[in-house]
Motif scaffolding. Sequence first.
Motif, PDB file in Angstrom:
ATOM      1  N   HIS A  20     -14.145  -0.317   1.186  1.00 42.15           N
ATOM      2  CA  HIS A  20     -12.848  -0.476   1.017  1.00 42.15           C
ATOM      3  C   HIS A  20     -12.553  -1.601   0.019  1.00 42.15           C
ATOM      4  O   HIS A  20     -12.616  -2.999   0.133  1.00 42.15           O
ATOM      5  CB  HIS A  20     -12.059  -0.758   2.221  1.00 42.15           C
ATOM      6  CG  HIS A  20     -10.446  -0.673   2.102  1.00 42.15           C
ATOM      7  ND1 HIS A  20      -9.607  -0.763   3.122  1.00 42.15           N
ATOM      8  CD2 HIS A  20      -9.661  -0.408   1.191  1.00 42.15           C
ATOM      9  CE1 HIS A  20      -8.635  -0.871   2.811  1.00 42.15           C
ATOM     10  NE2 HIS A  20      -8.510  -0.452   1.497  1.00 42.15           N
TER      11      HIS A  20
ATOM     12  N   PRO B 256       3.712  -4.120  -0.177  1.00 35.40           N
ATOM     13  CA  PRO B 256       3.685  -3.116   0.989  1.00 35.40           C
ATOM     14  C   PRO B 256       2.848  -3.526   1.806  1.00 35.40           C
ATOM     15  O   PRO B 256       1.567  -4.132   1.412  1.00 35.40           O
ATOM     16  CB  PRO B 256       3.337  -1.707   0.385  1.00 35.40           C
ATOM     17  CG  PRO B 256       3.768  -1.701  -1.149  1.00 35.40           C
ATOM     18  CD  PRO B 256       3.512  -3.092  -1.569  1.00 35.40           C
ATOM     19  N   SER B 257       2.757  -3.244   3.214  1.00 32.12           N
ATOM     20  CA  SER B 257       1.660  -3.470   4.017  1.00 32.12           C
ATOM     21  C   SER B 257       0.233  -2.723   3.647  1.00 32.12           C
ATOM     22  O   SER B 257       0.351  -1.961   3.098  1.00 32.12           O
ATOM     23  CB  SER B 257       1.984  -2.916   5.426  1.00 32.12           C
ATOM     24  OG  SER B 257       1.101  -2.919   6.367  1.00 32.12           O
ATOM     25  N   GLY B 258      -0.815  -3.596   3.665  1.00 30.81           N
ATOM     26  CA  GLY B 258      -2.158  -3.200   3.169  1.00 30.81           C
ATOM     27  C   GLY B 258      -2.333  -3.467   1.625  1.00 30.81           C
ATOM     28  O   GLY B 258      -3.214  -2.980   1.384  1.00 30.81           O
TER      29      GLY B 258
ATOM     30  N   GLY C  44      -2.736  -6.117   0.369  1.00 30.24           N
ATOM     31  CA  GLY C  44      -3.866  -7.202  -0.075  1.00 30.24           C
ATOM     32  C   GLY C  44      -3.261  -8.587  -0.175  1.00 30.24           C
ATOM     33  O   GLY C  44      -4.122  -9.630  -0.572  1.00 30.24           O
ATOM     34  N   LYS C  45      -2.227  -8.854   0.318  1.00 25.43           N
ATOM     35  CA  LYS C  45      -1.209 -10.237   0.271  1.00 25.43           C
ATOM     36  C   LYS C  45      -2.122 -10.899   0.969  1.00 25.43           C
ATOM     37  O   LYS C  45      -2.475 -12.376   0.503  1.00 25.43           O
ATOM     38  CB  LYS C  45       0.079  -9.998   0.483  1.00 25.43           C
ATOM     39  CG  LYS C  45       1.026  -8.876  -0.251  1.00 25.43           C
ATOM     40  CD  LYS C  45       2.393  -8.736   0.310  1.00 25.43           C
ATOM     41  CE  LYS C  45       2.446  -8.397   1.936  1.00 25.43           C
ATOM     42  NZ  LYS C  45       2.033  -7.141   2.059  1.00 25.43           N
ATOM     43  N   SER C  46      -2.314 -10.837   2.198  1.00 21.71           N
ATOM     44  CA  SER C  46      -2.978 -11.709   3.074  1.00 21.71           C
ATOM     45  C   SER C  46      -4.502 -11.969   2.684  1.00 21.71           C
ATOM     46  O   SER C  46      -4.890 -13.240   2.601  1.00 21.71           O
ATOM     47  CB  SER C  46      -2.928 -11.287   4.606  1.00 21.71           C
ATOM     48  OG  SER C  46      -1.913 -10.991   5.050  1.00 21.71           O
TER      49      SER C  46
ATOM     50  N   GLU D 113       3.688 -14.668   5.768  1.00 19.39           N
ATOM     51  CA  GLU D 113       4.715 -14.334   6.499  1.00 19.39           C
ATOM     52  C   GLU D 113       5.014 -15.263   7.675  1.00 19.39           C
ATOM     53  O   GLU D 113       4.846 -14.925   8.895  1.00 19.39           O
ATOM     54  CB  GLU D 113       4.241 -12.808   7.123  1.00 19.39           C
ATOM     55  CG  GLU D 113       3.810 -12.059   5.732  1.00 19.39           C
ATOM     56  CD  GLU D 113       4.127 -10.609   6.174  1.00 19.39           C
ATOM     57  OE1 GLU D 113       5.168 -10.370   6.821  1.00 19.39           O
ATOM     58  OE2 GLU D 113       3.435  -9.836   5.854  1.00 19.39           O
TER      59      GLU D 113
HETATM   60  N1  LIG Z   1     -11.044  -8.047   8.385  1.00 23.21           N
HETATM   61  C1  LIG Z   1     -10.894  -6.829   7.843  1.00 23.21           C
HETATM   62  N2  LIG Z   1     -11.677  -5.903   7.763  1.00 23.21           N
HETATM   63  C2  LIG Z   1     -11.655  -4.743   7.171  1.00 23.21           C
HETATM   64  N3  LIG Z   1     -10.466  -4.356   6.602  1.00 23.21           N
HETATM   65  C3  LIG Z   1      -9.668  -5.102   6.359  1.00 23.21           C
HETATM   66  C4  LIG Z   1      -9.718  -6.488   7.048  1.00 23.21           C
HETATM   67  N4  LIG Z   1      -8.663  -7.165   6.772  1.00 23.21           N
HETATM   68  C5  LIG Z   1      -7.673  -6.273   6.283  1.00 23.21           C
HETATM   69  N5  LIG Z   1      -8.379  -5.183   5.905  1.00 23.21           N
HETATM   70  C6  LIG Z   1      -7.951  -4.174   5.071  1.00 23.21           C
HETATM   71  O1  LIG Z   1      -7.652  -4.785   3.844  1.00 23.21           O
HETATM   72  C7  LIG Z   1      -6.271  -3.985   3.161  1.00 23.21           C
HETATM   73  C8  LIG Z   1      -5.665  -5.406   2.900  1.00 23.21           C
HETATM   74  O2  LIG Z   1      -5.077  -5.773   4.155  1.00 23.21           O
HETATM   75  P1  LIG Z   1      -4.121  -7.174   4.167  1.00 23.21           P
HETATM   76  O3  LIG Z   1      -3.911  -7.739   5.533  1.00 23.21           O
HETATM   77  O4  LIG Z   1      -4.672  -8.123   2.895  1.00 23.21           O
HETATM   78  O5  LIG Z   1      -2.786  -6.642   3.634  1.00 23.21           O
HETATM   79  P2  LIG Z   1      -1.199  -7.180   3.626  1.00 23.21           P
HETATM   80  O6  LIG Z   1      -0.842  -6.880   2.171  1.00 23.21           O
HETATM   81  O7  LIG Z   1      -1.243  -8.601   3.933  1.00 23.21           O
HETATM   82  O8  LIG Z   1      -0.457  -6.195   4.697  1.00 23.21           O
HETATM   83  P3  LIG Z   1       0.509  -6.806   5.554  1.00 23.21           P
HETATM   84  O9  LIG Z   1       2.041  -6.679   5.040  1.00 23.21           O
HETATM   85  O10 LIG Z   1       0.411  -5.606   6.679  1.00 23.21           O
HETATM   86  O11 LIG Z   1       0.132  -7.990   6.430  1.00 23.21           O
HETATM   87  C9  LIG Z   1      -5.902  -3.114   4.090  1.00 23.21           C
HETATM   88  O12 LIG Z   1      -5.993  -1.880   4.041  1.00 23.21           O
HETATM   89  C10 LIG Z   1      -6.471  -3.759   5.646  1.00 23.21           C
HETATM   90  O13 LIG Z   1      -6.359  -2.745   6.275  1.00 23.21           O
END
Ligand SMILES: Nc1ncnc2c1ncn2[C@@H]1O[C@H](COP(=O)(O)OP(=O)(O)OP(=O)(O)O)[C@@H](O)[C@H]1O
Length: 278
Positions: A51, A72-74, A76-78, A199
Amino acid sequence: MSDPASQPRTDPVLPTDPFVSSAAPGPASGSASDAPVIIECQDVHKWYGDHHVLRGIDMTVRQGEVLVIFGPSGSGKSTFIRTLNRLEEHQRGRIVVDGIELTTDVRNIAAIRREVGMVFQQFNLFPHLTVLQNITLGPIRVRGWTREKAEEEAHRLLTRVGIPEQALKYPLQLSGGQQQRVAIARALAMQPRVMLFDEPTSALDPEMISEVLDVMQGLARSGMTMLCVTHEMGFARHVADRMVFMDDGVIVEQGPPTQIFEAPEQERTKRFLAQILH
Ligand SMILES: Nc1ncnc2c1ncn2[C@@H]1O[C@H](COP(=O)(O)OP(=O)(O)OP(=O)(O)O)[C@@H](O)[C@H]1O
Ligand SMILES: [Mg+2]
């Protein structure tokens, strides 16, 4: 190490900005465009297995800048902000924080963790330690401070985040908003040069959100370099120097709040803002 608050600060909203009249108030904080670069990311990629989560992030952050990262959620921000203090490892590209390149060298990782404080959605306080112990643990263990010095600084920070009377309580005796303010004080106790927020208000009851945002705004005004993942758009409008919209592992668009709110260029940005603002 210089105190970020002592850096020259100017309002980044220039009179020539097409979206803002020269009489408009600028953001709460600002950093001169010639302030030193404190974070440099070049073509940062990360995969979880197959991924491809970060797909080429380029970003330059100057000392004193306040960024709001949203999307959006997912998207990659975190993952992205966690790569900046090596809670996540990037697999391609280059990240340099305060002159230290993030490599597998553990000395660099330890150095970065001292420079970059982080505040999480779920506070992550140690439940078996008092507020004071939560805040003093890092400075005593990592900075080598005496207990006395660490406690004096902790009391000062608790006053700064508005809860000087809570030092001897345990986290679970506090409200969510108070716990998050302890978490901010704990991060600040390490005297970081950059603060990352993931967040920080999204687990809070609505009436507690503003007390945490107020602390963050005060920190921004003091000159701290801050990267905040948040969908608190009032905070973004009033406090951010720059907003960064991420989707699908890339930065789709970035610019000052006036531009992002009033004249976003990308369809994806417009669609996302329409969803969260209505
Ligand atoms: N430890 C992990 N192992 C596998 N996939 C992961 C892991 N952490 C995040 N992901 C995947 O990486 C992608 C980005 O996740 P991330 O948490 O960075 O998104 P985000 O923008 O912070 O979302 P949110 O708004 O829901 O917090 C998502 O598809 C998530 O499922
Ligand atoms: Mg996230």
